[in-house]
Write a protein that holds these residues in place. Structure first.
Motif, PDB file in Angstrom:
ATOM      1  N   THR A 354       0.828  -1.211   0.000  1.00  0.00           N
ATOM      2  CA  THR A 354       0.000   0.000   0.000  1.00  0.00           C
ATOM      3  C   THR A 354       0.856   1.253   0.000  1.00  0.00           C
ATOM      4  N   LEU A 355       1.940   1.228   0.780  1.00  0.00           N
ATOM      5  CA  LEU A 355       2.835   2.388   0.804  1.00  0.00           C
ATOM      6  C   LEU A 355       3.462   2.619  -0.564  1.00  0.00           C
ATOM      7  N   ARG A 356       3.844   1.536  -1.235  1.00  0.00           N
ATOM      8  CA  ARG A 356       4.413   1.671  -2.586  1.00  0.00           C
ATOM      9  C   ARG A 356       3.393   2.264  -3.551  1.00  0.00           C
ATOM     10  N   ASP A 357       2.139   1.782  -3.480  1.00  0.00           N
ATOM     11  CA  ASP A 357       1.094   2.291  -4.374  1.00  0.00           C
ATOM     12  C   ASP A 357       0.820   3.777  -4.114  1.00  0.00           C
ATOM     13  N   CYS A 358       0.863   4.170  -2.851  1.00  0.00           N
ATOM     14  CA  CYS A 358       0.691   5.596  -2.538  1.00  0.00           C
ATOM     15  C   CYS A 358       1.831   6.413  -3.150  1.00  0.00           C
ATOM     16  N   GLY A 359       3.031   5.856  -3.128  1.00  0.00           N
ATOM     17  CA  GLY A 359       4.166   6.552  -3.751  1.00  0.00           C
ATOM     18  C   GLY A 359       3.986   6.687  -5.253  1.00  0.00           C
ATOM     19  N   ILE A 360       3.495   5.629  -5.900  1.00  0.00           N
ATOM     20  CA  ILE A 360       3.259   5.699  -7.351  1.00  0.00           C
ATOM     21  C   ILE A 360       2.215   6.772  -7.660  1.00  0.00           C
ATOM     22  N   TYR A 361       1.176   6.832  -6.845  1.00  0.00           N
ATOM     23  CA  TYR A 361       0.139   7.861  -7.061  1.00  0.00           C
ATOM     24  C   TYR A 361       0.750   9.259  -6.953  1.00  0.00           C
ATOM     25  N   HIS A 362       1.573   9.478  -5.949  1.00  0.00           N
ATOM     26  CA  HIS A 362       2.152  10.811  -5.766  1.00  0.00           C
ATOM     27  C   HIS A 362       3.162  11.148  -6.860  1.00  0.00           C
ATOM     28  N   PHE A 363       3.775  10.146  -7.461  1.00  0.00           N
ATOM     29  CA  PHE A 363       4.673  10.432  -8.587  1.00  0.00           C
ATOM     30  C   PHE A 363       3.904  11.119  -9.717  1.00  0.00           C
ATOM     31  N   PHE A 364       2.668  10.701  -9.947  1.00  0.00           N
ATOM     32  CA  PHE A 364       1.851  11.349 -10.983  1.00  0.00           C
ATOM     33  C   PHE A 364       1.139  12.588 -10.444  1.00  0.00           C
ATOM     34  N   ALA A 365       0.768  12.579  -9.163  1.00  0.00           N
ATOM     35  CA  ALA A 365       0.011  13.712  -8.613  1.00  0.00           C
ATOM     36  C   ALA A 365       0.860  14.962  -8.446  1.00  0.00           C
ATOM     37  N   LEU A 366       2.183  14.802  -8.302  1.00  0.00           N
ATOM     38  CA  LEU A 366       3.057  15.952  -8.075  1.00  0.00           C
ATOM     39  C   LEU A 366       3.473  16.646  -9.366  1.00  0.00           C
ATOM     40  N   ARG A 367       2.948  16.168 -10.512  1.00  0.00           N
ATOM     41  CA  ARG A 367       3.260  16.854 -11.766  1.00  0.00           C
ATOM     42  C   ARG A 367       2.516  18.185 -11.822  1.00  0.00           C
ATOM     43  N   ASN A 368       3.118  19.142 -12.514  1.00  0.00           N
ATOM     44  CA  ASN A 368       2.455  20.437 -12.718  1.00  0.00           C
ATOM     45  C   ASN A 368       1.545  20.354 -13.936  1.00  0.00           C
ATOM     46  N   THR A 369       0.476  19.592 -13.802  1.00  0.00           N
ATOM     47  CA  THR A 369      -0.462  19.404 -14.905  1.00  0.00           C
ATOM     48  C   THR A 369      -1.853  19.208 -14.336  1.00  0.00           C
ATOM     49  N   SER A 370      -2.847  19.410 -15.181  1.00  0.00           N
ATOM     50  CA  SER A 370      -4.232  19.245 -14.736  1.00  0.00           C
ATOM     51  C   SER A 370      -4.737  17.826 -14.910  1.00  0.00           C
ATOM     52  N   GLY A 436      12.746   7.300  -4.654  1.00  0.00           N
ATOM     53  CA  GLY A 436      13.633   8.136  -5.466  1.00  0.00           C
ATOM     54  C   GLY A 436      12.873   8.915  -6.527  1.00  0.00           C
ATOM     55  N   LEU A 437      11.914   8.260  -7.173  1.00  0.00           N
ATOM     56  CA  LEU A 437      11.138   8.939  -8.212  1.00  0.00           C
ATOM     57  C   LEU A 437      10.280  10.073  -7.630  1.00  0.00           C
ATOM     58  N   VAL A 438       9.685   9.829  -6.466  1.00  0.00           N
ATOM     59  CA  VAL A 438       8.867  10.877  -5.834  1.00  0.00           C
ATOM     60  C   VAL A 438       9.741  12.054  -5.421  1.00  0.00           C
ATOM     61  N   ALA A 439      10.907  11.751  -4.866  1.00  0.00           N
ATOM     62  CA  ALA A 439      11.827  12.833  -4.474  1.00  0.00           C
ATOM     63  C   ALA A 439      12.272  13.629  -5.688  1.00  0.00           C
ATOM     64  N   TRP A 440      12.555  12.924  -6.788  1.00  0.00           N
ATOM     65  CA  TRP A 440      12.956  13.636  -8.016  1.00  0.00           C
ATOM     66  C   TRP A 440      11.819  14.503  -8.538  1.00  0.00           C
ATOM     67  N   ARG A 441      10.591  13.962  -8.509  1.00  0.00           N
ATOM     68  CA  ARG A 441       9.441  14.721  -8.997  1.00  0.00           C
ATOM     69  C   ARG A 441       9.202  15.956  -8.136  1.00  0.00           C
ATOM     70  N   TRP A 442       9.364  15.793  -6.837  1.00  0.00           N
ATOM     71  CA  TRP A 442       9.152  16.944  -5.932  1.00  0.00           C
ATOM     72  C   TRP A 442      10.207  18.017  -6.181  1.00  0.00           C
ATOM     73  N   SER A 443      11.445  17.582  -6.337  1.00  0.00           N
ATOM     74  CA  SER A 443      12.526  18.540  -6.558  1.00  0.00           C
ATOM     75  C   SER A 443      12.390  19.205  -7.924  1.00  0.00           C
ATOM     76  N   ALA A 444      12.006  18.431  -8.942  1.00  0.00           N
ATOM     77  CA  ALA A 444      11.896  18.994 -10.283  1.00  0.00           C
ATOM     78  C   ALA A 444      10.741  19.967 -10.404  1.00  0.00           C
ATOM     79  N   GLY A 445       9.718  19.784  -9.598  1.00  0.00           N
ATOM     80  CA  GLY A 445       8.556  20.663  -9.691  1.00  0.00           C
ATOM     81  C   GLY A 445       8.605  21.843  -8.773  1.00  0.00           C
ATOM     82  N   ALA A 446       9.634  21.961  -7.947  1.00  0.00           N
ATOM     83  CA  ALA A 446       9.730  23.096  -7.027  1.00  0.00           C
ATOM     84  C   ALA A 446       9.941  24.379  -7.810  1.00  0.00           C
ATOM     85  N   PRO A 447       9.410  25.476  -7.321  1.00  0.00           N
ATOM     86  CA  PRO A 447       9.596  26.751  -8.016  1.00  0.00           C
ATOM     87  C   PRO A 447      11.070  27.087  -8.166  1.00  0.00           C
TER      88      PRO A 447
END
Length: 456
Positions: A354-370, A436-447
């Motif tokens: 479940t924790l892994r699936d939540c991470g996969i969801y946040h990898f897509f949710a943290l994108r700057n897109t609608s 790692g992917l979530v951390a990269w997505r968070w860092s890449a999307g930071a202002p």
């Protein structure tokens, strides 16, 4: 009188509608009486019990959900949100006011059914079953309104369509058991048989009434929490946690061997894991939400952090606590664990899964897109958990648990007592890669300004 309740009564209960309902019911009663001259009392009881269910469960449920949808479509919901009413006053005013006309007809039908049952057998049993139907229907209305408010997004037009489809499925699932309970023959030998909920041996009608009251209490709690969220009255997620534990306790009573030890903790853990997915896919978990959490963590008291926190981490933490309690209360020695020796390992694997699936969801949710992250998450889980393991299962069966750790359960079917090292190592690899992917997505999307400030 509650202003919201009074407003709904003014909209629903006009003098002409008040006169039409008893007139139509009188015609139906006369028709039933003429067509069944041999046993008119029983025919009237069955006919008006069906009408009671149709009016309250069917029509009443549509009115309850439509009351929210209509205010959103007519753009009056924002005025509701600016009201000075408390969440509880707004909740019960809408709950009982929006379906008042359906309940008006339903109570008339219940009165006729009770009068028709006076001269028949099992009068009190029939009355109790009608009461069970009424309490269960109010609980259904509360759950429906709470779920509609929970998924309400006035900025998205597609939300109404999805909610409508979910409402239809939910209504069918809830209506069938109620019809079955009301229409069962009162002279049936198992009608008043002893129920098996928590092994208390209560009569089935009393047990059903007790469960309906508990579901009503949980539904009102959920409705109050969801209404508070929509009215911008933020609170700590204690109501969500209490609701998950309460629902798990109700379900645990129906287990083959209910008990206050390992069976209860296992059921609570499963309920918490299911609620984790429910909260993950029905709430907003985008970058803005988590930036608010981090801001309050740095500049606000702990209470503001809990108020801003999404619900899925709360559910997942509850599941982890329940699994620890399951292990400490002799879960490995329970009757269920004797039948499935690897049950405890499977539960811990489900928690990590479940924790892994939540991470996969946040990898897509943290994108700057609608775009919605739910569809991409479900597609990824299908490919990762079904397609790829199925492709390699025949040629290289040892690789399947590395792609989907639950494929290690195949070893259990072959007589092994654990999932195997490859399943656990595969899950560890998944967690590291997803983190790692979530951390990269968070860092890449930071202002850019924030990144430059960090660099300075």
């Amino acid at each position: 009188m509650n202003p919201e309740f009074k407003r709904n009564l003014w909209l629903e209960m006009s003098p002409s509608r008040l006169a039409i309902m008893p007139g139509v019911l009188a015609l139906i009663g006369l028709l039933v009486y003429v067509l069944n001259p041999d046993d008119p009392q029983r025919s009237l009881f069955v006919a008006f019990s069906v009408l009671f269910v149709g009016l309250t469960v069917g029509w009443g449920s549509l009115l309850v959900v439509s009351s929210i949808n209509n205010e959103v479509s007519e753009r009056t919901w924002d005025q509701q949100r600016l009201s000075a009413l408390s969440p509880w006053s707004m909740a019960w005013g809408k709950l009982f006011g929006s379906a008042a006309y359906a309940w008006y007809g339903g109570l008339l039908c219940a009165f006729v059914a009770v009068v028709a049952a006076l001269s028949g057998p099992a009068f009190w049993s029939r009355c109790v079953w009608l009461l069970v139907g009424a309490v269960g229907t109010v609980a259904l209305h509360a759950w429906l309104m709470a779920s509609r408010l929970h998924t309400l997004d006035i900025r998205s037009e597609k939300a109404s369509g999805m909610a409508g489809r979910l409402f239809g499925v939910f209504l069918v699932l809830q209506t069938l058991p109620v019809i079955f309970m009301v229409l069962r023959d009162p002279s049936s030998p198992d009608r008043e048989g002893l129920g098996s909920w928590w092994g208390w041996g209560l009569p089935l009608s009393i047990q059903s009434l007790l469960v309906a009251l508990l579901l009503l209490a949980l539904g009102l709690l959920a409705l109050w929490r969801s209404m508070g969220k929509q009215l911008m009255v933020r609170g700590v997620p204690w109501a969500w946690a209490l609701g998950v534990l309460g629902l798990g306790w109700v379900i645990a009573g129906f287990m083959p061997t209910p008990g206050w030890g390992a069976p209860l903790w296992m059921t609570l853990a499963c309920t918490a894991l299911a609620s984790t997915y429910g909260a993950l896919f029905t709430e907003s978990n985008n970058r803005l939400v988590w930036q608010a959490v981090l801001y309050h963590r740095a500049h606000s008291p702990a209470r503001r952090v809990w108020q801003a926190l999404p619900l899925w981490p709360v559910s997942w933490a509850l599941a982890a606590v329940c699994l620890v309690a399951y292990s400490l209360t002799g879960g490995a020695a329970s009757e269920a664990a004797r039948d499935v020796p690897a049950l405890e390992g499977l539960m811990w694997m489900a928690l990590l899964h479940t924790l892994r699936d939540c991470g996969i969801y946040h990898f897509f949710a943290l994108r700057n897109t609608s775009r919605k992250p739910t569809a991409m998450t479900l597609l990824t889980l299908f490919v990762l958990g079904v397609v790829l393991p199925a492709l390699v299962a025949s040629a290289a069966p040892g690789l399947a648990p590395w792609l989907e750790p639950f494929f290690g359960a195949k070893a259990l079917a072959m007589g092994e007592e654990s999932l195997g090292a490859s399943a656990w190592l595969g899950m560890a690899l998944h967690l590291v890669v997803v983190a790692g992917l979530v951390a990269w997505r968070w860092s890449a999307g930071a202002p850019a300004a924030l990144r430059s400030a960090r660099a300075d």
